[in-house]
Scaffold this motif. Structure first.
Motif, PDB file in Angstrom:
ATOM      1  N   PHE A 188       0.832  -1.197   0.000  1.00  0.00           N
ATOM      2  CA  PHE A 188       0.000   0.000   0.000  1.00  0.00           C
ATOM      3  C   PHE A 188       0.871   1.253   0.000  1.00  0.00           C
ATOM      4  O   PHE A 188       1.802   1.388   0.799  1.00  0.00           O
ATOM      5  CB  PHE A 188      -0.942   0.012   1.212  1.00  0.00           C
ATOM      6  N   THR A 189       0.549   2.178  -0.900  1.00  0.00           N
ATOM      7  CA  THR A 189       1.354   3.386  -1.068  1.00  0.00           C
ATOM      8  C   THR A 189       1.440   4.184   0.224  1.00  0.00           C
ATOM      9  O   THR A 189       0.429   4.475   0.855  1.00  0.00           O
ATOM     10  CB  THR A 189       0.757   4.279  -2.183  1.00  0.00           C
ATOM     11  N   GLY A 190       2.671   4.527   0.582  1.00  0.00           N
ATOM     12  CA  GLY A 190       2.920   5.327   1.779  1.00  0.00           C
ATOM     13  C   GLY A 190       3.235   4.486   2.996  1.00  0.00           C
ATOM     14  O   GLY A 190       3.743   4.990   3.996  1.00  0.00           O
ATOM     15  N   ILE A 191       2.929   3.179   2.921  1.00  0.00           N
ATOM     16  CA  ILE A 191       3.202   2.297   4.059  1.00  0.00           C
ATOM     17  C   ILE A 191       4.294   1.300   3.685  1.00  0.00           C
ATOM     18  O   ILE A 191       5.391   1.387   4.190  1.00  0.00           O
ATOM     19  CB  ILE A 191       1.914   1.568   4.519  1.00  0.00           C
ATOM     20  N   ASP A 192       3.992   0.364   2.785  1.00  0.00           N
ATOM     21  CA  ASP A 192       5.027  -0.586   2.380  1.00  0.00           C
ATOM     22  C   ASP A 192       5.308  -0.521   0.877  1.00  0.00           C
ATOM     23  O   ASP A 192       5.941  -1.392   0.311  1.00  0.00           O
ATOM     24  CB  ASP A 192       4.682  -2.017   2.815  1.00  0.00           C
ATOM     25  N   SER A 193       4.814   0.532   0.248  1.00  0.00           N
ATOM     26  CA  SER A 193       5.124   0.822  -1.152  1.00  0.00           C
ATOM     27  C   SER A 193       5.395   2.320  -1.235  1.00  0.00           C
ATOM     28  O   SER A 193       4.708   3.105  -0.576  1.00  0.00           O
ATOM     29  CB  SER A 193       3.935   0.428  -2.040  1.00  0.00           C
ATOM     30  N   PRO A 194       6.403   2.744  -1.992  1.00  0.00           N
ATOM     31  CA  PRO A 194       6.827   4.145  -1.938  1.00  0.00           C
ATOM     32  C   PRO A 194       5.861   5.126  -2.585  1.00  0.00           C
ATOM     33  O   PRO A 194       5.123   4.779  -3.501  1.00  0.00           O
ATOM     34  CB  PRO A 194       8.161   4.146  -2.706  1.00  0.00           C
ATOM     35  N   TYR A 195       5.865   6.344  -2.067  1.00  0.00           N
ATOM     36  CA  TYR A 195       5.221   7.486  -2.718  1.00  0.00           C
ATOM     37  C   TYR A 195       6.303   8.531  -2.950  1.00  0.00           C
ATOM     38  O   TYR A 195       6.936   8.991  -2.000  1.00  0.00           O
ATOM     39  CB  TYR A 195       4.086   8.086  -1.877  1.00  0.00           C
ATOM     40  N   GLU A 196       6.512   8.883  -4.198  1.00  0.00           N
ATOM     41  CA  GLU A 196       7.549   9.858  -4.561  1.00  0.00           C
ATOM     42  C   GLU A 196       6.909  11.233  -4.697  1.00  0.00           C
ATOM     43  O   GLU A 196       6.181  11.494  -5.664  1.00  0.00           O
ATOM     44  CB  GLU A 196       8.231   9.439  -5.860  1.00  0.00           C
ATOM     45  N   GLU A 197       7.167  12.085  -3.717  1.00  0.00           N
ATOM     46  CA  GLU A 197       6.579  13.425  -3.735  1.00  0.00           C
ATOM     47  C   GLU A 197       7.071  14.210  -4.950  1.00  0.00           C
ATOM     48  O   GLU A 197       8.215  14.067  -5.366  1.00  0.00           O
ATOM     49  CB  GLU A 197       6.953  14.190  -2.459  1.00  0.00           C
TER      50      GLU A 197
END
Length: 197
Positions: A156-165
């Motif tokens: 899940f993005t932001g938890i165990d999958s990255p979110y690139e600002e």
């Protein structure tokens, strides 16, 4: 892609539609974590522009996965294909003279930059809907974070999958510091400054 394809020029082009609509067109791409307020802001802007008589349309991440992208999962490759397809659809809408409000987590910078590069200069506005993960989790409007913490949703993005600002978005709105309405008004002001409306 097949080599037997030829682009067919249409008799009515983007400038014709813009002239008829009496406003510019393009893609306003709202990116941020789940629960940051992207969809809410997109719909507020859509309503305000619609009331002014402008040609607009909202493309929302969940809605698109009910139809066009229902064959895609949430692995990195499927997420990239999801955003690629949406970028192409958004471009078609923009070519029709429509102001498109695209609300997608779109976690990868390269995907967002690809969409920008497929559009003409000044036809893409990236909006970073910034909100700390802790606040997004508190809001949890769809109950997704609870499922993630229980292990029911992997990657899940932001938890165990990255979110690139975004590094160079046209505007950043901080929904932990201002209301979605105020954020929407600031984005509309930007559209006026850029002579979209």
């Amino acid at each position: 892609m097949s080599t037997n394809l030829t682009w067919h020029e249409t008799s009515i082009n983007k400038e014709d539609y813009r002239s008829k609509n009496n406003h510019s067109s393009g893609v306003i791409w709202l990116t941020g974590l789940s629960g940051s307020g992207k969809s809410t802001i997109a719909n507020i802007i859509n309503q305000k522009l619609y009331q002014k008589g402008l040609q607009t349309y909202v493309l929302d991440g969940d809605n698109v996965r009910h139809g066009l992208n229902k064959d895609l999962g949430f692995g990195d490759k499927d997420r990239q294909e999801n955003i690629r397809r949406i970028g192409e659809v958004a471009k078609l809408f923009a070519d029709s003279g429509t102001i498109v409000l695209a609300s997608f987590i779109s976690p990868f910078r390269s995907d967002r930059e690809q969409i920008r590069s497929n559009l003409e200069e000044n036809d893409f506005i990236e909006v970073f809907v910034s909100c700390p993960l802790e606040e997004c989790e508190k809001r949890d409007p769809k109950g997704i974070y609870k499922k993630v913490r229980k292990g029911e949703i992997p990657s899940f993005t932001g938890i165990d999958s990255p979110y690139e600002e975004p590094l160079n978005s046209e505007i950043v709105v901080h929904t932990d510091q201002e209301s979605e309405e105020a954020s929407a008004d600031r984005i509309i002001e930007l559209l006026q400054q850029k002579s979209w409306i």
